[in-house]
Enzyme design. Structure first.
Site, PDB file in Angstrom:
ATOM      1  N   ASP A 153     -16.937 -72.488   7.083  1.00 41.25           N
ATOM      2  CA  ASP A 153     -18.296 -72.995   7.182  1.00 41.25           C
ATOM      3  C   ASP A 153     -18.549 -74.154   8.167  1.00 41.25           C
ATOM      4  O   ASP A 153     -19.308 -74.029   9.097  1.00 41.25           O
ATOM      5  CB  ASP A 153     -18.764 -73.445   5.796  1.00 41.25           C
ATOM      6  CG  ASP A 153     -18.629 -72.366   4.738  1.00 41.25           C
ATOM      7  OD1 ASP A 153     -17.979 -71.340   4.985  1.00 41.25           O
ATOM      8  OD2 ASP A 153     -19.177 -72.539   3.647  1.00 41.25           O
ATOM      9  N   GLU A 387      -9.291 -75.490  -4.337  1.00 41.85           N
ATOM     10  CA  GLU A 387      -9.861 -74.686  -3.246  1.00 41.85           C
ATOM     11  C   GLU A 387      -9.189 -75.109  -1.928  1.00 41.85           C
ATOM     12  O   GLU A 387      -8.861 -74.279  -1.088  1.00 41.85           O
ATOM     13  CB  GLU A 387     -11.377 -74.955  -3.208  1.00 41.85           C
ATOM     14  CG  GLU A 387     -12.149 -74.172  -2.189  1.00 41.85           C
ATOM     15  CD  GLU A 387     -13.623 -74.582  -2.187  1.00 41.85           C
ATOM     16  OE1 GLU A 387     -13.998 -75.554  -2.888  1.00 41.85           O
ATOM     17  OE2 GLU A 387     -14.399 -73.928  -1.469  1.00 41.85           O
TER      18      GLU A 387
HETATM   19  C1  DGY Z   1     -20.793 -72.156   0.083  1.00 35.59           C
HETATM   20  O1  DGY Z   1     -21.698 -72.037  -0.754  1.00 35.59           O
HETATM   21  O2  DGY Z   1     -20.252 -73.231   0.389  1.00 35.59           O
HETATM   22  C2  DGY Z   1     -20.273 -70.938   0.708  1.00 35.59           C
HETATM   23  O3  DGY Z   1     -19.158 -71.164   1.508  1.00 35.59           O
HETATM   24  C3  DGY Z   1     -21.328 -70.191   1.469  1.00 35.59           C
HETATM   25  O4  DGY Z   1     -20.870 -68.925   1.677  1.00 35.59           O
END
Ligand code: DGY
Length: 414
Positions: A153, A387
């Site tokens: 992201d 994560e």
């Molecule tokens: C989030 O919500 O952070 C996800 O990575 C979007 O796909």
């Protein structure tokens, strides 16, 4: 379906679920296949596998209503999904799932084989879509229209793309993610404004593949997506060999070769790393990130692979003296852009360790694969299944009980 994480990500994410199915296969092949019912059940008429399939769970932003995909003609009726994709690791994961099922023998092996036969044509449509809709200019690098498509992201690799986006009318941002993860570990509001802005640009053209490139502010030839496509196309070709579809096997081998050529052509001769392509600016970008090692995902040139391997295992990445474990961070600790707690701007991601280890094994590099496995398992021995992790302290960050981190441990241990 298995959600990506209990609170922060209460839906099914496409590449998360593909990876998770590999872990589930060790416990039950039948259960692993259930994940794919949802993934494939959401496949758009175009062939695209959407990045989120929404569960009936309102506590997530941006949810189905914000995505606006109810106007997308290609979305299957009755399935609530987003309107973008994620890295095409699906074929690679299904090949692994099938191998696990076969090793179990008996009913598990039969189920795995039947599932493979069913999955192959769906994967073929998915890959064909990716080439058709996301390699329109034939450069070979898969074009993405949102950082979320990359799965990485807010990586600094996308800063040059996001920096030029002006959001004229900022929106209210109900940041549900900040209820479950500290703001210092998540993208900023400024980043989210741009994320939503890009969704709005896609809504304006009803998520039609042919119309998006003309209106979208973000057009990145993503080298990591492309390397994943090459690795998956090879996996699909091997599966097509087994199902007796020689034409498909040839198509997928050609697709893999085309993608690999683009990955290798992106290598910066000075740094030795792969680079994304900025379609709006008309040149490659030069941000060094874990994606720079994409040749290790797809192979294809021994000299390039050897150089990237040496850099990855060297003192700026896995071998950095400040690292808690010898694992690759998403951005080198020596890079001024590195923020060791912030999502894709520095932390170590267990799923990346698994993917690089898997691809190293595919290419016969057992030393790299077992190094990543050992250090990866040492990190996950905290049983938090973070994560992502702080590279220097090994502190779990973001969501805990992240399903794809658990999958890495499960697959490595069985
Ligand atoms: C989030 O919500 O952070 C996800 O990575 C979007 O796909």
């Amino acid at each position: 379906m298995v959600t990506a994480a209990p609170h922060l990500y209460p839906h099914q994410w496409s590449w998360d679920a593909a990876f998770v199915s590999v872990g589930l296969a060790h416990l039950s092949v039948a259960r692993a296949i259930v994940e794919w019912d949802t993934i494939f059940g959401a496949q758009w008429a175009t062939g695209m596998l959407p990045h989120i399939v929404f569960a009936d769970e309102p506590d997530y932003f941006p949810g189905f209503g914000v995505w606006g995909t109810e106007i997308a003609a290609a979305r299957p009726d009755g399935v609530e999904s987003s309107g973008i994709c994620q890295p095409p690791v699906h074929a690679l994961c299904i090949e692994q799932l099938v191998a696990i099922g076969r090793a179990q023998g008996g009913e598990a092996a039969e189920r795995a084989d039947a599932f493979m036969a069913d999955a192959v044509p769906r994967l073929a449509r998915w890959h064909a879509w990716m080439s058709r809709a996301r390699d329109r200019e034939g450069i070979g690098l898969v074009e993405i229209h949102h950082g979320w498509e990359s799965g990485m992201d807010n990586s600094p690799r996308f800063d040059p793309f996001y920096e030029r986006i002006e959001v004229a009318t900022p929106k209210a941002l109900p940041r549900t993610d900040l209820k479950y993860a500290d703001a210092s570990e998540r993208p900023s509001d400024r980043e989210y404004q741009r994320y939503i802005h890009l969704i709005d640009q896609m809504i304006a053209v009803e998520f039609e593949d042919d119309r998006i490139p003309a209106v979208i502010d973000f057009r990145c030839g993503d080298v990591f997506m492309t390397a994943s496509l090459a690795a998956s196309a090879e996996a699909l070709a091997r599966m097509a060999d087994e199902t007796g579809d020689a034409d498909l096997a040839a198509t997928e081998r050609a697709r893999a070769e085309h993608a690999r050529t683009a990955v290798l052509a992106s290598v910066d001769p000075t740094t030795g790393l792969c680079r994304d392509y900025d379609y709006h600016a008309g040149h490659h970008t030069d941000v060094a990130s874990i994606a720079g090692f994409s040749a290790l995902i797809c192979g294809g040139d021994d000299a390039v692979v050897a150089r990237q391997r040496a850099i990855l295992t060297g003192p700026q990445w896995m071998g950095h003296p400040d690292n808690r474990y010898p694992l690759p961070p998403s951005i080198s600790l020596d890079d001024p852009a590195c923020r060791p707690r912030e999502y894709w701007r520095g932390p170590v991601w267990p799923i990346m360790n698994w993917l690089f280890a898997h691809c190293a094994l595919q290419q016969g590099d057992t030393a790299l694969a077992s190094g990543l496995r050992e250090a990866g398992l040492a990190q996950l021995a905290d049983e938090e299944f973070g994560e992502y992790y702080e590279p220097r302290t090994g502190e779990p960050l973001g969501s805990h009980q992240q399903s794809w981190s658990a999958m890495a441990a499960l697959d490595w241990l069985t």
